[in-house]
Write a protein that holds these residues in place. Sequence first.
Motif, mmCIF file in Angstrom:
data_model
loop_
_atom_site.group_PDB
_atom_site.id
_atom_site.type_symbol
_atom_site.label_atom_id
_atom_site.label_comp_id
_atom_site.label_asym_id
_atom_site.label_seq_id
_atom_site.Cartn_x
_atom_site.Cartn_y
_atom_site.Cartn_z
ATOM 1 N N GLN A 38 52.661 19.942 30.197
ATOM 2 C CA GLN A 38 52.282 21.488 29.678
ATOM 3 C C GLN A 38 52.496 22.253 30.870
ATOM 4 O O GLN A 38 52.278 21.744 32.235
ATOM 5 N N GLN A 39 52.537 23.465 30.962
ATOM 6 C CA GLN A 39 52.382 24.498 31.821
ATOM 7 C C GLN A 39 50.721 24.509 32.403
ATOM 8 O O GLN A 39 50.069 24.133 31.511
ATOM 9 N N ALA A 40 50.697 24.803 33.576
ATOM 10 C CA ALA A 40 49.215 24.854 34.088
ATOM 11 C C ALA A 40 48.681 25.842 33.331
ATOM 12 O O ALA A 40 48.970 26.994 33.271
ATOM 13 N N ASP A 41 47.226 25.664 32.777
ATOM 14 C CA ASP A 41 46.470 26.734 32.288
ATOM 15 C C ASP A 41 45.962 27.658 33.588
ATOM 16 O O ASP A 41 45.126 27.110 34.033
ATOM 17 N N THR A 42 46.284 28.754 33.526
ATOM 18 C CA THR A 42 45.759 29.453 34.792
ATOM 19 C C THR A 42 44.073 29.506 34.624
ATOM 20 O O THR A 42 43.609 29.181 35.860
ATOM 21 N N ALA A 43 43.584 29.875 33.626
ATOM 22 C CA ALA A 43 42.011 29.866 33.645
ATOM 23 C C ALA A 43 41.396 28.671 33.932
ATOM 24 O O ALA A 43 40.428 28.576 34.650
ATOM 25 N N ARG A 44 41.879 27.579 33.489
ATOM 26 C CA ARG A 44 41.337 26.259 33.769
ATOM 27 C C ARG A 44 41.600 25.843 35.163
ATOM 28 O O ARG A 44 40.726 25.561 35.889
ATOM 29 N N TRP A 45 42.696 26.117 35.679
ATOM 30 C CA TRP A 45 42.779 25.937 37.003
ATOM 31 C C TRP A 45 41.840 26.793 37.998
ATOM 32 O O TRP A 45 41.190 26.204 38.718
ATOM 33 N N LEU A 46 41.727 27.830 37.719
ATOM 34 C CA LEU A 46 40.861 28.770 38.461
ATOM 35 C C LEU A 46 39.138 28.373 38.323
ATOM 36 O O LEU A 46 38.784 28.383 39.452
#
Length: 200
Positions: A38-46
């Motif tokens: 999947q595309q990276a989850d921006t909030a999860r990454w931060l």
Amino acid sequence: MNNTEWKETVVLVDAEYVDRVAFDLTVNFERMLGRRIQQADTARWLECVALDGGLRPQPTDVSLQTAIQVVLIYGREQQKMANFQPGDFDALDGKAFGSGLGEFLLSCVKVEEMVSKENLYMDSLRVLANAKEVKRLLVVADMEQAAGRVKDALRDADPEKHITLLTMDPTAAGGFRQELLGYSLMAALGIRGEEINSKL
């Protein structure tokens, strides 16, 4: 950048670089795991970046929570991080989201005609490394291209400042902590350690 009112915790991101790394990880792990990533989850990454930088869960009372300022620097030709969701800079700029670690405040800064992305990033890094109000600085820089300049910018930082550099390869340097960028990106891409171990 010089006149910005900074929060105590700031995450400075070379958005083009981190998007490229996410793409490379996606290609490699799709091949290894035999499934679509999947595309990276921006909030999860931060959130994972903040954890790598030493932040821990905050009180449930919103008024007591930490504000985490995120600055995404991107090139003139780049409109989004293609491997992140959400990844469109216009959609992300000025937005915020809450988590157990605090409130993340997002700013997207486009490179203007008169400066290169690398120079804008380095100027921003120097400002943040010397800003008295910034107590914790998390740095996601293109160390393949600019390792020497990043180290120079951080060498003169306030020794009391808590600085964490997230990089794909450890680098010889002092005065700041280092964490592997790949771990936070893998979490955001939904790649689990147990499925990697099952393929080894």
